[in-house]
Design a protein around this motif. Structure first.
Motif, PDB file in Angstrom:
ATOM      1  N   LYS A  65       0.851  -1.189   0.000  1.00 58.59           N
ATOM      2  CA  LYS A  65       0.000   0.000   0.000  1.00 58.59           C
ATOM      3  C   LYS A  65       0.893   1.248   0.000  1.00 58.59           C
ATOM      4  N   SER A 110      -6.667  -2.555  -2.260  1.00 56.33           N
ATOM      5  CA  SER A 110      -7.273  -3.784  -1.724  1.00 56.33           C
ATOM      6  C   SER A 110      -7.853  -4.668  -2.818  1.00 56.33           C
ATOM      7  N   ARG A 113      -5.301  -7.037  -5.290  1.00 55.35           N
ATOM      8  CA  ARG A 113      -4.236  -7.891  -4.750  1.00 55.35           C
ATOM      9  C   ARG A 113      -4.258  -9.288  -5.361  1.00 55.35           C
ATOM     10  N   SER A 128      -1.362  -5.169   4.130  1.00 51.58           N
ATOM     11  CA  SER A 128      -2.444  -5.306   5.129  1.00 51.58           C
ATOM     12  C   SER A 128      -3.451  -6.354   4.659  1.00 51.58           C
ATOM     13  N   SER A 130      -5.351  -9.525   4.815  1.00 52.03           N
ATOM     14  CA  SER A 130      -5.865 -10.554   5.729  1.00 52.03           C
ATOM     15  C   SER A 130      -5.961 -11.909   5.043  1.00 52.03           C
ATOM     16  N   ARG A 135      -9.777 -16.088  -0.123  1.00 52.17           N
ATOM     17  CA  ARG A 135      -8.576 -15.638  -0.844  1.00 52.17           C
ATOM     18  C   ARG A 135      -7.620 -16.794  -1.075  1.00 52.17           C
ATOM     19  N   SER A 177     -12.204  -5.249   0.443  1.00 48.33           N
ATOM     20  CA  SER A 177     -11.631  -5.496   1.778  1.00 48.33           C
ATOM     21  C   SER A 177     -12.589  -6.341   2.606  1.00 48.33           C
ATOM     22  N   THR A 178     -12.032  -6.980   3.617  1.00 45.32           N
ATOM     23  CA  THR A 178     -12.876  -7.696   4.574  1.00 45.32           C
ATOM     24  C   THR A 178     -13.700  -6.683   5.382  1.00 45.32           C
ATOM     25  N   SER A 179     -13.140  -5.477   5.561  1.00 43.11           N
ATOM     26  CA  SER A 179     -13.775  -4.459   6.411  1.00 43.11           C
ATOM     27  C   SER A 179     -15.159  -4.072   5.903  1.00 43.11           C
ATOM     28  N   TYR A 196      -8.094   3.738   1.236  1.00 44.62           N
ATOM     29  CA  TYR A 196      -8.419   4.233   2.574  1.00 44.62           C
ATOM     30  C   TYR A 196      -8.175   5.725   2.698  1.00 44.62           C
ATOM     31  N   ASP A 214      -8.993  -2.128   9.672  1.00 39.30           N
ATOM     32  CA  ASP A 214      -8.143  -2.658  10.734  1.00 39.30           C
ATOM     33  C   ASP A 214      -7.641  -1.537  11.652  1.00 39.30           C
TER      34      ASP A 214
END
Ligand code: GLU
Length: 296
Positions: A65, A110, A113, A128, A130, A135, A177-179, A196, A214
């Protein structure tokens, strides 16, 4: 098994920039991390392995990132990204005999990737990233080398204090993202951005009520804007950061795990953490135990 090789200690460039990126965090900053670049690294790896190829060519491309202070950050005029993830990349490259200045860095966001790894745009993703079962269906993920958890970033004067308070509010995060997936379950109105840094701008301008991802990422932004932003709520997910590699090169998993385990044992991991995420106010944790690699 590999051997401890002749030391060529290289002080990692860019620490000052890392500290500058983290606002007021620089005064009592940590030691500049050092990496020991292996001599004759190619001799240590079996023919036909990806590691042998990297060591012989002296080239590796690592996706990180560029807009996450403490984790992976590169200003427009900087030569190299700084942060915990680039430090992990330097530790791995050094084991291949590749010095930090010889690494090719590429910005990953994100959402790109997996495709970057699948298409060979990058050899490693350290961003970053996860580890998830989903994945791991399409890429390799070795680790975890760090564990954090999802939290919220809000304006300093925000009334949001608990996770329940986000119901009905606008909360931004990043696509892929998982977020973003996790926050949907909390009844918030999710807003997805590419990066972000775009999302944090929305919190600063008051366009959204909160940002979520995160805690380690959020603390970096909060450290840059201590008067405007704060991190709230206890972590409500477990994010285990892994190093992404291509499933075409499964031999990379054992090498990544062995090299990072050695870094944990030797204290290089701690130094890297203290000089990067540590500067955002994150306490250096016990390094996590890493997963076993899938059977070849
Ligand atoms: N660690 C989470 C993920 O890999 C969120 C952070 C990010 O998007 O990089 O999805």
């Amino acid at each position: 098994m590999r051997f401890i090789r002749t030391k060529a200690v290289v002080a990692t460039a860019g620490l000052a920039l890392a500290l500058a990126a983290c606002g007021d965090a620089g005064d009592d900053g940590g030691e500049a991390p050092e990496v020991e670049v292996a001599d004759n690294a190619a001799d240590e790896f079996d023919d036909g392995t990806a590691m042998k190829e990297f060591a012989e060519s002296g080239e590796i491309t690592i996706g990180v990132k560029y807009d996450q202070p403490g984790i992976g950050f590169k200003g427009a005029t900087d030569d190299m990204p700084v942060g915990f993830d680039p430090e992990i990349g330097k530790i791995l490259a050094a084991d291949l005999g590749i010095a930090p200045e010889d690494i090719t860095w590429k910005e990953t966001i994100s959402d790109n990737r997996e495709p970057f790894l699948q298409e060979g745009e990058v050899d490693l993703v350290i961003a970053s990233y996860s580890i998830t079962d989903e994945r791991r269906q399409v890429v390799g993920q070795a680790g975890p080398y760090y564990v954090t958890g999802q939290q919220l970033l809000v304006a300093a004067d925000s009334d949001i204090e608990s996770l329940e308070d986000v119901a009905g509010t606008e909360v931004c995060s990043v696509t892929g993202s998982t977020s973003l997936e996790n926050i949907k379950a909390e009844g918030a109105k999710p807003r997805g951005f590419d990066t972000y840094s775009e999302c944090v701008d929305q919190v600063l301008s008051g366009t959204v009520d909160a940002m979520t991802t995160d805690g380690a990422i959020l603390l970096g932004y909060a450290a840059e804007n201590p008067d405007e932003l704060k991190v709230v709520v206890e972590p409500f997910s477990e994010e285990r950061y892994g190093v992404g590699y291509s499933l075409d090169k499964p031999e990379m998993c054992e090498w990544i795990v062995d090299t990072l385990t050695e870094a944990q044992e030797e204290g290089t991991w701690d130094d890297a953490f203290a000089a990067t995420l540590g500067q955002s106010g994150v306490e250096t944790p016990e390094p996590p135990a890493m997963d076993e690699c899938p059977a070849a």
